[in-house]
Motif scaffolding. Structure first.
Motif, PDB file in Angstrom:
ATOM      1  N   GLU A  27       1.274  -4.511  14.698  1.00 39.73           N
ATOM      2  CA  GLU A  27       1.873  -3.966  13.489  1.00 39.73           C
ATOM      3  C   GLU A  27       1.247  -4.602  12.244  1.00 39.73           C
ATOM      4  N   ASP A  29       1.899  -5.191   8.486  1.00 38.57           N
ATOM      5  CA  ASP A  29       2.956  -5.192   7.477  1.00 38.57           C
ATOM      6  C   ASP A  29       2.720  -6.363   6.518  1.00 38.57           C
ATOM      7  N   PRO A  30       3.643  -6.645   5.607  1.00 37.36           N
ATOM      8  CA  PRO A  30       3.380  -7.727   4.645  1.00 37.36           C
ATOM      9  C   PRO A  30       3.126  -9.083   5.298  1.00 37.36           C
ATOM     10  N   HIS A  31       3.668  -9.267   6.492  1.00 32.65           N
ATOM     11  CA  HIS A  31       3.474 -10.543   7.179  1.00 32.65           C
ATOM     12  C   HIS A  31       2.096 -10.649   7.816  1.00 32.65           C
ATOM     13  N   PHE A  60       2.145   0.261  13.883  1.00 32.05           N
ATOM     14  CA  PHE A  60       2.895   0.403  12.629  1.00 32.05           C
ATOM     15  C   PHE A  60       1.992  -0.009  11.476  1.00 32.05           C
ATOM     16  N   ILE A  61       2.112   0.738  10.385  1.00 28.18           N
ATOM     17  CA  ILE A  61       1.424   0.349   9.156  1.00 28.18           C
ATOM     18  C   ILE A  61       2.293   0.769   7.987  1.00 28.18           C
ATOM     19  N   ASP A  62       2.354  -0.068   6.977  1.00 28.92           N
ATOM     20  CA  ASP A  62       3.131   0.253   5.784  1.00 28.92           C
ATOM     21  C   ASP A  62       2.222   0.167   4.556  1.00 28.92           C
ATOM     22  N   SER A  63       2.827   0.162   3.387  1.00 27.41           N
ATOM     23  CA  SER A  63       2.010   0.188   2.172  1.00 27.41           C
ATOM     24  C   SER A  63       1.164  -1.074   2.018  1.00 27.41           C
ATOM     25  N   SER A  64       1.677  -2.194   2.497  1.00 28.36           N
ATOM     26  CA  SER A  64       0.868  -3.416   2.399  1.00 28.36           C
ATOM     27  C   SER A  64      -0.369  -3.306   3.286  1.00 28.36           C
ATOM     28  N   LEU A  66      -1.817  -0.438   4.131  1.00 29.89           N
ATOM     29  CA  LEU A  66      -2.701   0.538   3.481  1.00 29.89           C
ATOM     30  C   LEU A  66      -3.447  -0.105   2.313  1.00 29.89           C
ATOM     31  N   ARG A  67      -2.761  -0.981   1.592  1.00 27.26           N
ATOM     32  CA  ARG A  67      -3.432  -1.658   0.470  1.00 27.26           C
ATOM     33  C   ARG A  67      -4.552  -2.565   0.964  1.00 27.26           C
ATOM     34  N   ILE A  70      -7.425  -0.282   1.702  1.00 23.54           N
ATOM     35  CA  ILE A  70      -8.066   0.143   0.446  1.00 23.54           C
ATOM     36  C   ILE A  70      -8.920  -0.981  -0.129  1.00 23.54           C
ATOM     37  N   LEU A  95       0.121   8.983   7.296  1.00 21.12           N
ATOM     38  CA  LEU A  95       0.197   8.179   6.078  1.00 21.12           C
ATOM     39  C   LEU A  95      -1.129   8.203   5.323  1.00 21.12           C
TER      40      LEU A  95
ATOM     41  N   ALA B  24       9.028 -11.927   4.983  1.00 21.04           N
ATOM     42  CA  ALA B  24       8.327 -10.786   5.592  1.00 21.04           C
ATOM     43  C   ALA B  24       8.209 -10.917   7.102  1.00 21.04           C
ATOM     44  N   ARG B  25       8.223 -12.142   7.587  1.00 22.57           N
ATOM     45  CA  ARG B  25       8.130 -12.371   9.027  1.00 22.57           C
ATOM     46  C   ARG B  25       9.246 -11.641   9.788  1.00 22.57           C
ATOM     47  N   ARG B  52      11.697   3.714  10.160  1.00 20.59           N
ATOM     48  CA  ARG B  52      11.055   2.391  10.252  1.00 20.59           C
ATOM     49  C   ARG B  52      10.286   2.083   8.969  1.00 20.59           C
ATOM     50  N   ASP B  56      11.241  -0.761   6.106  1.00 23.52           N
ATOM     51  CA  ASP B  56      10.209  -1.755   5.821  1.00 23.52           C
ATOM     52  C   ASP B  56       9.890  -1.800   4.325  1.00 23.52           C
ATOM     53  N   GLU B  57       9.649  -0.652   3.743  1.00 21.77           N
ATOM     54  CA  GLU B  57       9.256  -0.617   2.330  1.00 21.77           C
ATOM     55  C   GLU B  57      10.390  -1.086   1.422  1.00 21.77           C
ATOM     56  N   VAL B 107       1.822   3.009  -3.962  1.00 26.48           N
ATOM     57  CA  VAL B 107       1.736   3.411  -2.556  1.00 26.48           C
ATOM     58  C   VAL B 107       3.083   3.209  -1.865  1.00 26.48           C
ATOM     59  N   ALA B 108       3.746   2.102  -2.164  1.00 27.04           N
ATOM     60  CA  ALA B 108       5.064   1.849  -1.575  1.00 27.04           C
ATOM     61  C   ALA B 108       6.061   2.905  -2.025  1.00 27.04           C
ATOM     62  N   LEU B 111       5.448   6.142  -0.190  1.00 29.35           N
ATOM     63  CA  LEU B 111       5.929   6.146   1.186  1.00 29.35           C
ATOM     64  C   LEU B 111       7.448   6.278   1.241  1.00 29.35           C
TER      65      LEU B 111
END
Lengths: 109, 143
Positions: A27, A29-31, A60-64, A66-67, A70, A95, B24-25, B52, B56-57, B107-108, B111
């Protein structure tokens, strides 16, 4: 070489036709995004102008995330290289589409 | 501003509460909980993925700049008809911050727009909060 951030993200590196391949499992994510950032930073110090992100096992992927993608793309382009996204799953592909990244990045099925 | 779940329109199903460190963890735990609830409701795989991402966002937005001892309190409010869910979250932060909407990365925000029916993220005296609603279209929600 394989590096993990706990059980959440594994990044395996290999070479494919002169390109550096970063295979992501888990995954993003921000972490875990900083782990990818670090691998890209190392790639920028190397000779290969092309980096392939293998996303087939990215769950899983979120905006962090994707950033981070980019940022990797921009950094590689600045150095005359480019970024390829390989085998994104349906959710990741969706996404990429909605954020317009499919049009900006090279995406391999 | 406080969150008063007694005022919500969807408080007809179970109420699931989760408190995690504002780090974030631990976002994965919030995502896993959301996915489990959505699966129990019979949401489609796409709707589960949407939930999900939304959780998350929204969580990531409110834990930004949180102090190490801060906690993130989440309330999942699935509707009894199984067609919608609301999620509320508050991250307490000593000293709070100026009240008002929280500016999010484009972007956030995109989403969140994509994956929710409506959403709000704001700061207040005690920290930061969010609420979003996800309404699943179509018969059975799980198709």
């Amino acid at each position: 070489m394989t590096e993990t951030a706990g059980p959440l993200l594994t990044v395996a590196t290999s070479e494919d036709g002169g390109a550096l391949v970063l295979a992501l499992t888990g995954e993003l994510d921000p972490h875990t995004a900083p782990i990818l950032d670090e691998h890209v930073r190392r790639a920028l110090e190397g000779p290969s102008p092309t980096v392939v992100l293998d996303l087939v096992d990215l769950t899983f992927i979120d905006s962090s995330g994707l950033r981070s993608v980019i940022a990797a793309h921009k950094a590689l382009v600045e150095r005359g290289g480019h970024l390829v996204l390989r085998s994104p799953g349906p959710t990741t592909r969706r996404l990429l589409d909605v954020t317009g990244l499919t049009d900006q990045l090279e995406v391999e099925a | 501003m406080t969150l008063d779940i007694d005022d919500t329109e969807v408080l007809t199903g179970a109420v699931i509460r989760l408190v995690i460190p504002a780090d974030a963890r631990f976002l994965r735990i919030a995502r896993l909980t959301a996915a489990a609830i959505a699966s129990d409701l019979g949401f489609s795989l796409d709707a589960i993925e949407d939930l999900r991402i939304a959780v998350d966002e929204a969580c990531a937005a409110v834990i930004t700049d949180a102090s190490p001892e801060s906690e993130l309190s989440l309330v999942y409010l699935p509707a009894i008809d199984g067609r919608s869910i609301a999620v509320e979250g508050t991250c307490t932060n000593e000293g709070g911050s100026a009240s008002g909407p929280i500016p999010m990365h484009p972007v956030a925000a995109e989403l969140l727009d994509l994956t929710t029916t409506s959403h709000a993220v704001w700061s207040h005296d005690e920290g930061r909060s969010f609420r979003f609603d996800k309404v699943v279209e179509g018969p059975g929600a799980g198709t």
